[in-house]
Design an enzyme around this catalytic site. Structure first.
Site, PDB file in Angstrom:
ATOM      1  N   ASP A   5     -25.404  30.702  -3.761  1.00 31.67           N
ATOM      2  CA  ASP A   5     -25.559  28.878  -4.205  1.00 31.67           C
ATOM      3  C   ASP A   5     -25.194  27.320  -3.501  1.00 31.67           C
ATOM      4  O   ASP A   5     -24.392  27.437  -4.039  1.00 31.67           O
ATOM      5  CB  ASP A   5     -26.397  29.373  -5.437  1.00 31.67           C
ATOM      6  CG  ASP A   5     -27.698  28.299  -5.445  1.00 31.67           C
ATOM      7  OD1 ASP A   5     -28.274  27.295  -4.844  1.00 31.67           O
ATOM      8  OD2 ASP A   5     -28.314  27.090  -6.726  1.00 31.67           O
ATOM      9  N   ARG A  55     -27.803  22.009  -1.242  1.00 36.69           N
ATOM     10  CA  ARG A  55     -27.597  20.101  -1.352  1.00 36.69           C
ATOM     11  C   ARG A  55     -26.197  20.417  -0.806  1.00 36.69           C
ATOM     12  O   ARG A  55     -25.526  19.240  -0.417  1.00 36.69           O
ATOM     13  CB  ARG A  55     -26.490  20.571  -3.190  1.00 36.69           C
ATOM     14  CG  ARG A  55     -28.456  20.460  -3.723  1.00 36.69           C
ATOM     15  CD  ARG A  55     -28.455  20.505  -5.096  1.00 36.69           C
ATOM     16  NE  ARG A  55     -27.975  22.463  -5.342  1.00 36.69           N
ATOM     17  CZ  ARG A  55     -28.187  22.742  -6.825  1.00 36.69           C
ATOM     18  NH1 ARG A  55     -27.502  22.198  -7.832  1.00 36.69           N
ATOM     19  NH2 ARG A  55     -27.742  24.196  -6.402  1.00 36.69           N
ATOM     20  N   TRP A  56     -25.961  20.874   0.194  1.00 40.66           N
ATOM     21  CA  TRP A  56     -24.240  21.207   0.944  1.00 40.66           C
ATOM     22  C   TRP A  56     -25.161  19.973   1.750  1.00 40.66           C
ATOM     23  O   TRP A  56     -24.698  19.173   2.442  1.00 40.66           O
ATOM     24  CB  TRP A  56     -23.536  22.389   1.624  1.00 40.66           C
ATOM     25  CG  TRP A  56     -22.436  22.132   2.381  1.00 40.66           C
ATOM     26  CD1 TRP A  56     -20.883  22.023   2.346  1.00 40.66           C
ATOM     27  CD2 TRP A  56     -22.583  21.883   4.205  1.00 40.66           C
ATOM     28  NE1 TRP A  56     -20.555  22.177   3.151  1.00 40.66           N
ATOM     29  CE2 TRP A  56     -21.549  22.047   3.665  1.00 40.66           C
ATOM     30  CE3 TRP A  56     -23.725  21.653   4.004  1.00 40.66           C
ATOM     31  CZ2 TRP A  56     -21.153  21.724   5.508  1.00 40.66           C
ATOM     32  CZ3 TRP A  56     -23.593  21.901   6.233  1.00 40.66           C
ATOM     33  CH2 TRP A  56     -22.112  21.587   6.669  1.00 40.66           C
ATOM     34  N   HIS A 106     -27.848  26.172   5.234  1.00 40.81           N
ATOM     35  CA  HIS A 106     -27.743  27.654   5.217  1.00 40.81           C
ATOM     36  C   HIS A 106     -27.196  28.525   7.068  1.00 40.81           C
ATOM     37  O   HIS A 106     -26.435  29.097   6.308  1.00 40.81           O
ATOM     38  CB  HIS A 106     -29.332  27.837   5.840  1.00 40.81           C
ATOM     39  CG  HIS A 106     -30.386  28.260   4.662  1.00 40.81           C
ATOM     40  ND1 HIS A 106     -29.669  27.941   3.412  1.00 40.81           N
ATOM     41  CD2 HIS A 106     -31.314  27.593   4.615  1.00 40.81           C
ATOM     42  CE1 HIS A 106     -30.935  27.991   2.422  1.00 40.81           C
ATOM     43  NE2 HIS A 106     -31.963  27.195   3.101  1.00 40.81           N
ATOM     44  N   SER A 147     -33.466  35.788  -2.524  1.00 37.17           N
ATOM     45  CA  SER A 147     -34.709  36.431  -3.919  1.00 37.17           C
ATOM     46  C   SER A 147     -35.670  36.715  -3.417  1.00 37.17           C
ATOM     47  O   SER A 147     -36.478  36.501  -2.525  1.00 37.17           O
ATOM     48  CB  SER A 147     -33.991  36.012  -4.777  1.00 37.17           C
ATOM     49  OG  SER A 147     -35.156  34.399  -5.398  1.00 37.17           O
ATOM     50  N   LEU A 183     -14.680  49.035   3.005  1.00 38.34           N
ATOM     51  CA  LEU A 183     -15.607  47.915   1.858  1.00 38.34           C
ATOM     52  C   LEU A 183     -17.237  48.001   1.877  1.00 38.34           C
ATOM     53  O   LEU A 183     -17.583  48.091   3.043  1.00 38.34           O
ATOM     54  CB  LEU A 183     -15.298  46.227   2.205  1.00 38.34           C
ATOM     55  CG  LEU A 183     -16.064  45.771   1.667  1.00 38.34           C
ATOM     56  CD1 LEU A 183     -15.603  44.650  -0.030  1.00 38.34           C
ATOM     57  CD2 LEU A 183     -16.571  43.644   2.246  1.00 38.34           C
ATOM     58  N   ARG A 221     -21.346  32.147  -9.026  1.00 41.52           N
ATOM     59  CA  ARG A 221     -22.703  31.465  -8.955  1.00 41.52           C
ATOM     60  C   ARG A 221     -21.443  30.205  -8.092  1.00 41.52           C
ATOM     61  O   ARG A 221     -21.240  29.813  -9.238  1.00 41.52           O
ATOM     62  CB  ARG A 221     -23.227  31.556  -9.631  1.00 41.52           C
ATOM     63  CG  ARG A 221     -25.008  30.296  -8.892  1.00 41.52           C
ATOM     64  CD  ARG A 221     -25.567  30.182 -10.397  1.00 41.52           C
ATOM     65  NE  ARG A 221     -26.607  30.009  -8.884  1.00 41.52           N
ATOM     66  CZ  ARG A 221     -28.409  30.571  -9.584  1.00 41.52           C
ATOM     67  NH1 ARG A 221     -28.235  31.103 -10.768  1.00 41.52           N
ATOM     68  NH2 ARG A 221     -28.903  29.653  -8.704  1.00 41.52           N
ATOM     69  N   SER A 223     -30.779  33.991 -12.538  1.00 39.36           N
ATOM     70  CA  SER A 223     -31.865  33.258 -11.131  1.00 39.36           C
ATOM     71  C   SER A 223     -32.748  35.525 -11.470  1.00 39.36           C
ATOM     72  O   SER A 223     -32.311  35.655  -9.925  1.00 39.36           O
ATOM     73  CB  SER A 223     -31.189  32.900  -9.869  1.00 39.36           C
ATOM     74  OG  SER A 223     -31.750  31.515 -10.532  1.00 39.36           O
TER      75      SER A 223
END
Ligand code: IPE
Ligand code: IPE
Ligand code: MG
Length: 250
Positions: A28, A32-33, A45, A73, A139, A196, A204
């Site tokens: 998340d 804002r970044w 993004h 989501s 992985l 998070r 969320s």
């Protein structure tokens, strides 16, 4: 980020306790970044995808067997269509650009979430990624895309109801194992640690069932700034946590 209990000798416990087998991350803070740099959200993004790429490499290098990342989501459909389109384009870009290398690196890709509402080309792309990498063992990367924790439990409940209706099982056969087996995350153990970024203190709708006993860690950084160093800090702090599962601990 929450600190380990001061009563524990950090060096001693960190030496003994294993790292998380399954790490889950709510990625998340992309918007804002970007905003902090006067850039459009889509740039945040884009940088978020680079952080994801670094994170997969770091997780594999640090011996984590399962990594689950929250990427879109079911509630993110509430965003403007242009942002949704940008997020879908980035998933396409990630799979097309990085699939071959991830496969060479032994990453098994799984997509967890609903197929409902996804366009045929996205479905085809993710099916190809899952099928190409299905036998890899280094992985497991679960990409939570169009994922919601409540929706995951509802889908399992519907399958169980159908099985009862068809006479394949009785209502009293429904136990926690039966539910867990039907979850989208069933091929990974429950997450040991959920991180998070962005400083928000909520789940969320992420991993509501399998995260029942996960350690939670909230980091005051935007997702595009996440890197191996932050992951190591989180793992160190995790190793100092005293997990009790309702018992009295050691
Ligand atoms: C996370 O970053 C990515 C997605 C939810 C798809 P955000 O887009 O939520 O960024 P903030 O939280 O608005 O900063
Ligand atoms: C959670 O972030 C979903 C993902 C990281 C994909 P959001 O930014 O959508 O969550 P809220 O709206 O702040 O709860
Ligand atoms: Mg957000």
């Amino acid at each position: 980020m929450s600190e380990p209990s001061p009563s524990l000798d950090r060096t001693a416990v960190a030496d003994i306790r294993p790292p998380p087998r399954h790490l889950a991350i709510i990625m998340d803070g992309n918007g804002r970044w970007a905003k902090a740099r006067g850039l459009p959200r889509a740039m945040g993004h884009r940088e978020g995808v680079e952080a994801l790429r670094r994170t997969v490499d770091a997780a594999a290098a640090l011996g984590i067997a399962h990594l689950t990342v929250f990427s879109f989501s079911t509630e993110n459909w509430n965003r403007p269509q242009a942002e949704i389109d940008a997020l879908f384009d980035l998933l396409r870009m990630f799979v097309k650009r990085d699939l071959a290398q991830l496969h060479r690196d032994g990453v098994r890709i799984r997509i967890i979430g609903s197929r409902h509402g996804l366009s045929p080309d996205i479905l085809e792309l993710i099916d190809e990624a899952v099928s190409l990498t299905r036998n890899n063992t280094r992985l497991t990367l679960n990409i939570a895309f169009n994922y919601g924790g409540r929706g995951e439990i509802v889908a399992a409940a519907q399958s169980l109801a159908r099985a009862v209706q068809n006479g394949e099982m009785k209502p009293e056969d429904i136990d926690e194992k039966a539910v867990s087996r039907l979850l989208w995350t069933s091929e990974s153990p429950d997450p040991d640690l959920v991180i998070r970024t962005s400083g928000e203190l909520r789940l969320s709708n992420f991993l509501l069932w399998s995260g029942a006993y996960s350690e939670l860690m909230f980091m005051d950084i935007w997702w595009p700034d996440f890197n191996r160093e932050w992951m190591e800090k989180a793992i160190d702090a995790f190793r100092c946590r005293d997990r009790r599962f309702g018992g009295l601990g050691v």
